[in-house]
Design an enzyme around this catalytic site. Structure first.
Site, PDB file in Angstrom:
ATOM      1  N   HIS A 100       0.790  -1.242   0.000  1.00  0.00           N
ATOM      2  CA  HIS A 100       0.000   0.000   0.000  1.00  0.00           C
ATOM      3  C   HIS A 100       0.821   1.291   0.000  1.00  0.00           C
ATOM      4  O   HIS A 100       0.509   2.230   0.742  1.00  0.00           O
ATOM      5  CB  HIS A 100      -0.937   0.004   1.220  1.00  0.00           C
ATOM      6  CG  HIS A 100      -2.105  -0.948   1.112  1.00  0.00           C
ATOM      7  ND1 HIS A 100      -2.661  -1.357  -0.077  1.00  0.00           N
ATOM      8  CD2 HIS A 100      -2.846  -1.560   2.089  1.00  0.00           C
ATOM      9  CE1 HIS A 100      -3.675  -2.166   0.158  1.00  0.00           C
ATOM     10  NE2 HIS A 100      -3.810  -2.320   1.465  1.00  0.00           N
ATOM     11  N   HIS A 175      -9.601   3.007   0.151  1.00  0.00           N
ATOM     12  CA  HIS A 175      -9.610   1.911   1.128  1.00  0.00           C
ATOM     13  C   HIS A 175     -10.677   2.121   2.210  1.00  0.00           C
ATOM     14  O   HIS A 175     -10.399   2.005   3.403  1.00  0.00           O
ATOM     15  CB  HIS A 175      -8.219   1.787   1.748  1.00  0.00           C
ATOM     16  CG  HIS A 175      -7.862   0.398   2.172  1.00  0.00           C
ATOM     17  ND1 HIS A 175      -8.570  -0.277   3.137  1.00  0.00           N
ATOM     18  CD2 HIS A 175      -6.903  -0.449   1.760  1.00  0.00           C
ATOM     19  CE1 HIS A 175      -8.027  -1.474   3.302  1.00  0.00           C
ATOM     20  NE2 HIS A 175      -7.011  -1.607   2.477  1.00  0.00           N
ATOM     21  N   GLU A 313     -11.967  -2.842  -2.739  1.00  0.00           N
ATOM     22  CA  GLU A 313     -11.018  -1.870  -3.301  1.00  0.00           C
ATOM     23  C   GLU A 313     -10.843  -2.121  -4.793  1.00  0.00           C
ATOM     24  O   GLU A 313     -10.309  -3.153  -5.193  1.00  0.00           O
ATOM     25  CB  GLU A 313      -9.670  -2.022  -2.598  1.00  0.00           C
ATOM     26  CG  GLU A 313      -9.744  -2.022  -1.086  1.00  0.00           C
ATOM     27  CD  GLU A 313      -8.650  -2.874  -0.449  1.00  0.00           C
ATOM     28  OE1 GLU A 313      -7.476  -2.746  -0.823  1.00  0.00           O
ATOM     29  OE2 GLU A 313      -8.982  -3.702   0.427  1.00  0.00           O
TER      30      GLU A 313
HETATM   31  C1  BGC Z   1      -5.103  -5.933   2.214  1.00  0.00           C
HETATM   32  C2  BGC Z   1      -4.957  -6.669   3.538  1.00  0.00           C
HETATM   33  C3  BGC Z   1      -4.419  -5.710   4.572  1.00  0.00           C
HETATM   34  C4  BGC Z   1      -5.360  -4.523   4.651  1.00  0.00           C
HETATM   35  C5  BGC Z   1      -4.910  -3.481   5.640  1.00  0.00           C
HETATM   36  C6  BGC Z   1      -6.015  -4.787   2.422  1.00  0.00           C
HETATM   37  O1  BGC Z   1      -6.141  -4.068   1.233  1.00  0.00           O
HETATM   38  O2  BGC Z   1      -5.598  -6.780   1.208  1.00  0.00           O
HETATM   39  O3  BGC Z   1      -4.116  -7.796   3.403  1.00  0.00           O
HETATM   40  O4  BGC Z   1      -4.306  -6.329   5.825  1.00  0.00           O
HETATM   41  O5  BGC Z   1      -5.465  -3.929   3.395  1.00  0.00           O
HETATM   42  O6  BGC Z   1      -3.585  -3.190   5.460  1.00  0.00           O
END
Ligand code: BGC
Length: 347
Positions: A100, A175, A313
């Site tokens: 991310h 998110h 997402e």
């Molecule tokens: C991911 C997860 C992660 C979460 C928070 C999601 O987009 O797929 O694996 O734990 O984000 O970081």
């Protein structure tokens, strides 16, 4: 339609403003810190998890409501190549994988107001962030614009535009964690339809193996409406690996569309609120809050609990720079990245 501006708090040594877009049934509060959806009310039901104050967001490690980038989800060992040149981006997950956007990706930045307005049919705000060359290891200075628009038809539309001055990779998403029964309830009873024939199997570290799997006959088949909780404890290696759903679902092998198309519909049996998701993206990551245990209460001191919300997402396939089978997310210098995703509410 209306848009109002207020002060939300302080972060990154600066004032964080909030912009609230509203119509007669719906209101959406956007904050400059992470360009986040900080609150979404539909018929007075609070359907997106968030925090009362900026402190909650500063403490948050789960990207609540934020724009995620420059590359959403994981990159194996933070390595990828463009035209044979290798790049290394931050390995912020367990020191071994990129997740991310890195240690301080777009979710941790203070975005700047670019534009806001409203008329009879819509209210909107555009926020901008310029990511410097080599930030978290990504090549090129990238200018990113995100416009949140609330329409008269109870849609929250998110338009993304980004351009880099060097060849780079781009994968942006929002998110938000939804609970259409209202924050604090479970999402296991929510009925979900995903217009996706395939999903992306992952290894123990949630990194894709690199192939598409058909959903037919698996817990990943949501092509006709099914309760999220129905197969969430199934004896299936992929479900066990993730402790629930934490997978990218795809249509047309992850190919993007020119205009937003319906990819998922979710509804709460408690409130009867339904949300359609339309997107130009070919993939949608479904994460059922499997690790949602942080000691950082949501609104009105509501504790975080597993499976309390679902993130849906819209984005590119995780780790796509390292898998030839997945559509490319390489953008050339000056080439425009765009995405439109719509969350449409009804009851
Ligand atoms: C991911 C997860 C992660 C979460 C928070 C999601 O987009 O797929 O694996 O734990 O984000 O970081």
């Amino acid at each position: 339609m209306k848009v109002t501006k207020s002060i939300f708090g302080k972060a990154v040594n600066d004032t964080v403003s909030s912009y609230t877009l509203s119509n007669s049934r719906m209101s959406v509060k956007i904050i400059e810190y992470g360009a986040r959806v900080a609150e979404l009310l539909y018929d007075d039901v609070s359907v997106v998890c968030g925090f009362d104050t900026i402190e909650g967001y500063l403490k948050d490690n789960d990207y609540h409501g934020s724009i995620v980038g420059r590359y959403a989800n994981r990159i194996y060992k933070g390595k990828f190549s463009i035209d044979g040149r290798e790049y290394n981006v931050s390995n912020n997950e367990a020191g071994r994988y990129h997740l991310h956007g890195g240690y301080c990706g777009f979710s941790g930045k203070l975005w700047k107001l670019e534009n806001l307005g409203c008329d009879d049919d819509r209210a909107y705000v555009t926020l901008k962030y310029v990511s410097p060359d080599n930030e978290e290891g990504f090549p090129g200075t990238l200018a990113v614009y995100v416009t949140y628009t609330l329409t008269l038809a109870d849609e929250l539309k998110i338009d993304y535009v980004a351009v880099s001055d060097k060849d780079t990779i781009i994968n942006l998403t929002n998110h938000s964690y939804f609970n259409l029964s209202g924050v604090g309830n479970t999402i296991l009873d929510h009925m979900l339809t995903m217009y996706c024939d395939q999903y992306i199997p992952v290894d123990q570290k949630l990194i894709p193996f690199g192939y598409f799997a058909n959903v037919t006959g698996t817990p990943f088949d949501f092509r006709t409406a099914k309760a999220i909780g129905r197969d969430i404890d199934a004896d299936d290696i992929q479900i066990k690996t993730a402790g629930g759903y934490d997978h990218c679902f795809t249509r047309d092998r992850g190919e993007n569309k020119d205009s937003p198309l319906l990819i998922a519909t979710i509804s709460s049996p408690v409130t009867d609120i339904t949300m359609d998701i339309l997107t130009t993206e070919g993939g949608i990551q479904m994460y059922t809050g499997n690790f949602m245990t942080a000691d950082n209460p949501f609104f009105s001191n509501c504790p975080q609990r597993k499976n309390q919300a679902v993130a849906l997402e819209c984005n590119r396939i995780p780790d796509s720079p390292n898998h030839a089978a997945f559509p490319s997310c390489v953008y050339r210098a000056g080439e425009k990245y765009t995405q439109t995703t719509i969350y449409r509410f009804k009851r």
